[in-house]
Design an enzyme around this catalytic site. Structure first.
Site, mmCIF file in Angstrom:
data_model
loop_
_atom_site.group_PDB
_atom_site.id
_atom_site.type_symbol
_atom_site.label_atom_id
_atom_site.label_comp_id
_atom_site.label_asym_id
_atom_site.label_seq_id
_atom_site.Cartn_x
_atom_site.Cartn_y
_atom_site.Cartn_z
ATOM 1 N N ASN A 62 0.838 -1.208 0.000
ATOM 2 C CA ASN A 62 0.000 0.000 0.000
ATOM 3 C C ASN A 62 0.866 1.249 0.000
ATOM 4 O OD1 ASN A 62 0.528 -1.012 2.668
ATOM 5 N ND2 ASN A 62 -0.936 0.404 3.532
ATOM 6 N N GLU A 64 0.429 5.267 0.514
ATOM 7 C CA GLU A 64 -0.501 6.299 0.989
ATOM 8 C C GLU A 64 -0.100 7.682 0.489
ATOM 9 O OE1 GLU A 64 -0.944 5.680 5.238
ATOM 10 O OE2 GLU A 64 -2.021 3.806 4.880
ATOM 11 N N CYS A 73 -4.218 0.725 -2.319
ATOM 12 C CA CYS A 73 -4.030 -0.522 -1.558
ATOM 13 C C CYS A 73 -2.964 -1.400 -2.217
ATOM 14 C CB CYS A 73 -5.331 -1.319 -1.528
ATOM 15 S SG CYS A 73 -6.636 -0.615 -0.530
ATOM 16 N N GLU A 75 -3.116 -4.612 -2.896
ATOM 17 C CA GLU A 75 -3.650 -5.550 -3.896
ATOM 18 C C GLU A 75 -3.724 -4.894 -5.271
ATOM 19 O OE1 GLU A 75 -4.784 -4.853 -0.916
ATOM 20 O OE2 GLU A 75 -5.931 -6.491 -0.030
ATOM 21 N N CYS A 115 -10.691 -3.489 -3.732
ATOM 22 C CA CYS A 115 -9.683 -4.426 -4.261
ATOM 23 C C CYS A 115 -10.351 -5.674 -4.808
ATOM 24 C CB CYS A 115 -8.663 -4.775 -3.184
ATOM 25 S SG CYS A 115 -7.547 -3.394 -2.863
HETATM 26 N N1 THU Z 1 -5.248 -1.410 2.604
HETATM 27 C C1 THU Z 1 -4.737 -2.266 1.681
HETATM 28 O O1 THU Z 1 -3.611 -2.109 1.207
HETATM 29 N N2 THU Z 1 -5.510 -3.290 1.272
HETATM 30 C C2 THU Z 1 -6.776 -3.536 1.716
HETATM 31 O O2 THU Z 1 -7.424 -4.448 1.223
HETATM 32 C C3 THU Z 1 -7.348 -2.717 2.774
HETATM 33 C C4 THU Z 1 -6.548 -1.539 3.195
HETATM 34 C C5 THU Z 1 -4.432 -0.260 3.018
HETATM 35 C C6 THU Z 1 -4.952 1.073 2.555
HETATM 36 C C7 THU Z 1 -4.370 2.001 3.589
HETATM 37 O O3 THU Z 1 -3.057 2.361 3.183
HETATM 38 C C8 THU Z 1 -4.275 1.148 4.838
HETATM 39 O O4 THU Z 1 -4.358 -0.203 4.422
HETATM 40 C C9 THU Z 1 -5.363 1.429 5.863
HETATM 41 O O5 THU Z 1 -6.610 1.368 5.288
#
Ligand code: THU
Length: 160
Positions: A62, A64, A73, A75, A115
């Protein structure tokens, strides 16, 4: 009027060691990817690794952003990269792992709804299921035999 019941079947393993060696290796790559997460805001790290039918593994984490919705995310970082780099390859298996920098994440963390929708697109495109394995930082691992199993009533292109 009729009632429609929709079921999802999941297989729960007590630990990663109970899974076949190829999945353990794929999950290990997802752990390495998880450590590359850029998550200064949520402190939640996610790693995703995808095994393709050409033998390649594509991983992502992920990423941000100060403008929160601009982040992505793990995925989708991984699957869009796989789709861009190997457009002809089929995606066979996907391993996911998540850990919080604030607490021990010992329950399996499934992919979020956005995702699931994105993974579904590739599963439908390739007409072949993608196996999904997900875990926390440690502990149980859950297997879904396909993405469709995790996203009943998917919105797909045939309605457009
Ligand atoms: N996140 C993911 O990478 N995958 C998911 O399926 C759910 C959430 C990440 C997004 C964000 O950077 C952090 O987790 C908190 O939501």
């Amino acid at each position: 009027m009729k009632e429609v019941k929709i079921e999802a079947v999941l297989v729960v393993y007590d630990s990663l060691e109970k899974l076949p060696e190829d999945i353990q290796k794929l999950m290990q790559l997802a752990v390495e990817a998880r450590n590359t997460a850029y998550s200064p805001y949520s402190k939640f790290n996610v790693g995703a690794s995808i095994l393709l039918d050409n033998g390649e593994v594509v991983s992502g984490s992920n990423q941000e952003n100060a403008s929160y919705p601009s982040g992505l995310c793990a995925e989708r970082t991984a699957i869009f990269y796989a789709g861009a780099k190997y457009p002809k390859a089929k995606m066979l298996k996907m391993a996911l792992t998540a850990s919080s920098q604030n607490q021990v994440t010992n329950k399996p963390i499934p992919p979020c709804g956005a995702c699931r929708q994105s993974i579904a697109e590739y599963e439908i495109k390739q007409k072949q299921p993608i196996e999904i394995y997900f875990m926390g930082a440690k502990g149980k691992v859950v297997k879904s035999k396909s993405l469709a199993n995790l996203l009943p009533l998917v919105f797909e292109s045939s309605v457009l």
